[in-house]
Design an enzyme around this catalytic site. Structure first.
Site, PDB file in Angstrom:
ATOM      1  N   GLU A   1       0.913   3.178  -3.085  1.00  0.00           N
ATOM      2  CA  GLU A   1       1.966   4.406  -2.964  1.00  0.00           C
ATOM      3  C   GLU A   1       2.575   4.606  -4.112  1.00  0.00           C
ATOM      4  OE1 GLU A   1       4.269   4.752   0.718  1.00  0.00           O
ATOM      5  OE2 GLU A   1       2.823   2.941   1.711  1.00  0.00           O
TER       6      GLU A   1
ATOM      7  N   ASP B   1      -1.080  15.024   8.567  1.00  0.00           N
ATOM      8  CA  ASP B   1      -1.647  14.341   7.663  1.00  0.00           C
ATOM      9  C   ASP B   1      -3.258  14.943   7.403  1.00  0.00           C
ATOM     10  OD1 ASP B   1       0.067  12.322   7.329  1.00  0.00           O
ATOM     11  OD2 ASP B   1      -0.646  11.168   9.175  1.00  0.00           O
TER      12      ASP B   1
ATOM     13  N   ASN C   1       2.631  14.719   0.625  1.00  0.00           N
ATOM     14  CA  ASN C   1       3.158  13.693   1.490  1.00  0.00           C
ATOM     15  C   ASN C   1       2.324  12.465   0.751  1.00  0.00           C
ATOM     16  OD1 ASN C   1       4.616  12.229   3.663  1.00  0.00           O
ATOM     17  ND2 ASN C   1       2.544  12.539   4.702  1.00  0.00           N
TER      18      ASN C   1
ATOM     19  N   GLY D   1      13.622   4.527   0.611  1.00  0.00           N
ATOM     20  CA  GLY D   1      13.608   5.323  -0.492  1.00  0.00           C
ATOM     21  C   GLY D   1      12.626   4.607  -1.793  1.00  0.00           C
TER      22      GLY D   1
ATOM     23  N   ASN E   1       9.903   5.002  -2.513  1.00  0.00           N
ATOM     24  CA  ASN E   1       8.746   5.890  -3.227  1.00  0.00           C
ATOM     25  C   ASN E   1       9.540   6.992  -4.006  1.00  0.00           C
ATOM     26  OD1 ASN E   1       5.917   5.776  -2.514  1.00  0.00           O
ATOM     27  ND2 ASN E   1       6.893   5.482  -0.592  1.00  0.00           N
TER      28      ASN E   1
ATOM     29  N   HIS F   1       1.053   9.071   2.447  1.00  0.00           N
ATOM     30  CA  HIS F   1       0.741   8.201   3.897  1.00  0.00           C
ATOM     31  C   HIS F   1      -0.043   6.898   3.731  1.00  0.00           C
ATOM     32  CE1 HIS F   1      -0.475   7.942   8.105  1.00  0.00           C
ATOM     33  NE2 HIS F   1      -1.326   7.572   7.875  1.00  0.00           N
TER      34      HIS F   1
HETATM   35  C1  GRF Z   1       6.178   4.775   3.045  1.00  0.00           C
HETATM   36  O1  GRF Z   1       5.446   3.735   3.735  1.00  0.00           O
HETATM   37  C2  GRF Z   1       5.442   6.212   3.320  1.00  0.00           C
HETATM   38  O2  GRF Z   1       4.184   6.136   2.991  1.00  0.00           O
HETATM   39  C3  GRF Z   1       5.746   6.490   4.812  1.00  0.00           C
HETATM   40  O3  GRF Z   1       7.044   6.104   4.670  1.00  0.00           O
HETATM   41  C4  GRF Z   1       7.161   4.982   3.876  1.00  0.00           C
HETATM   42  C5  GRF Z   1       8.352   5.201   3.149  1.00  0.00           C
HETATM   43  O4  GRF Z   1       8.876   4.374   2.455  1.00  0.00           O
HETATM   44  N1  GRF Z   1       5.596   7.923   4.750  1.00  0.00           N
HETATM   45  P1  GRF Z   1      10.165   4.345   1.445  1.00  0.00           P
HETATM   46  O5  GRF Z   1      11.396   4.933   2.145  1.00  0.00           O
HETATM   47  O6  GRF Z   1       9.870   5.408   0.301  1.00  0.00           O
HETATM   48  O7  GRF Z   1      10.603   3.134   0.988  1.00  0.00           O
END
Ligand code: GRF
Length: 205
Positions: free
Chosen positions: A183, A153, A110, A14, A16, A112
């Site tokens: 990200e 994607d 999303n 988590g 992100n 990626h």
């Molecule tokens: C990230 O690398 C994102 O791009 C991918 O899954 C990962 C999630 O990481 N889709 P987190 O749970 O947000 O730390």
């Protein structure tokens, strides 16, 4: 102003989700509010991050449902109950069917960890993406935020950021740098951009 109501879907660490929470606190994310976190796993550390910030959470784990349809029905029910306008997939590891994604055109985002259209699509997730980047020997990678449609994607790109690949990189090192430099930067900015547009189009009506 009525903010865009956001649900963030998670499965793991988590980070992100944390970037979005931080953006909300700092005011960078001002046209949207995270009102729900849906986790596909009860063990996801992302849940702790949500609890700590008083964001309601639900665990909807696929193995508890007999079909994709009933799994998605359960998610749809939560989205409906919480009047969700926008879904953000932030490391959500369960596949969503076309019948689900087609209900939310330009309403699912999303992130990626590569520069789409490179190193994306079926099989490219987690560390595998960064392993493939290193195996190909490319010197630049990055992250992409995009809308989700029926093609994995394959939806419209919202924002991208490049990250340099170093000779000393391992997949783990590269993954961390892509997260930090790309990200966590472009996901909150993209979400704010989309939320702002949604607020604007609502007030026009
Ligand atoms: C990230 O690398 C994102 O791009 C991918 O899954 C990962 C999630 O990481 N889709 P987190 O749970 O947000 O730390």
């Amino acid at each position: 102003m009525e903010k865009t109501r956001i649900a963030v879907f998670v499965s793991g660490g988590g980070t992100n989700l944390q970037a979005l929470i931080d953006a909300q606190i700092s005011g960078l994310l001002s046209h949207g509010q995270i009102v729900l976190v849906i986790s596909s796993s009860p063990e996801a550390f992302a849940l702790q991050r949500a609890y700590k910030n008083d964001i309601p959470c639900e665990v909807v784990s696929k193995k508890e449902y007999t079909s994709q349809e009933s799994f998605e029905e359960r998610i749809l029910q939560s989205l409906d109950e919480n009047a969700i306008d926008l879904i953000v997939l932030a490391g959500f590891m369960s596949i969503l069917s076309e019948s689900f994604t087609s209900r939310f055109p330009k309403r699912i985002i999303n992130v990626h960890p590569s520069l789409i259209p490179s190193f994306c699509g079926k099989g490219y997730y987690g560390l595998r993406v960064h392993q493939a980047v290193l195996a190909a020997g490319v010197k630049i990678t990055g992250a992409t935020v995009h809308f989700v449609n029926e093609i994995p994607d394959g939806g419209e790109i919202i924002m991208q950021k490049a990250v340099a690949v170093r000779g000393s990189d391992t997949p783990e090192k590269l993954q961390k740098r892509v997260m930090k430099q790309a990200e966590w930067q472009i996901l909150p900015r993209s979400v704010e951009m989309v939320c702002k547009e949604m607020v604007r189009s609502r007030t026009k009506k």
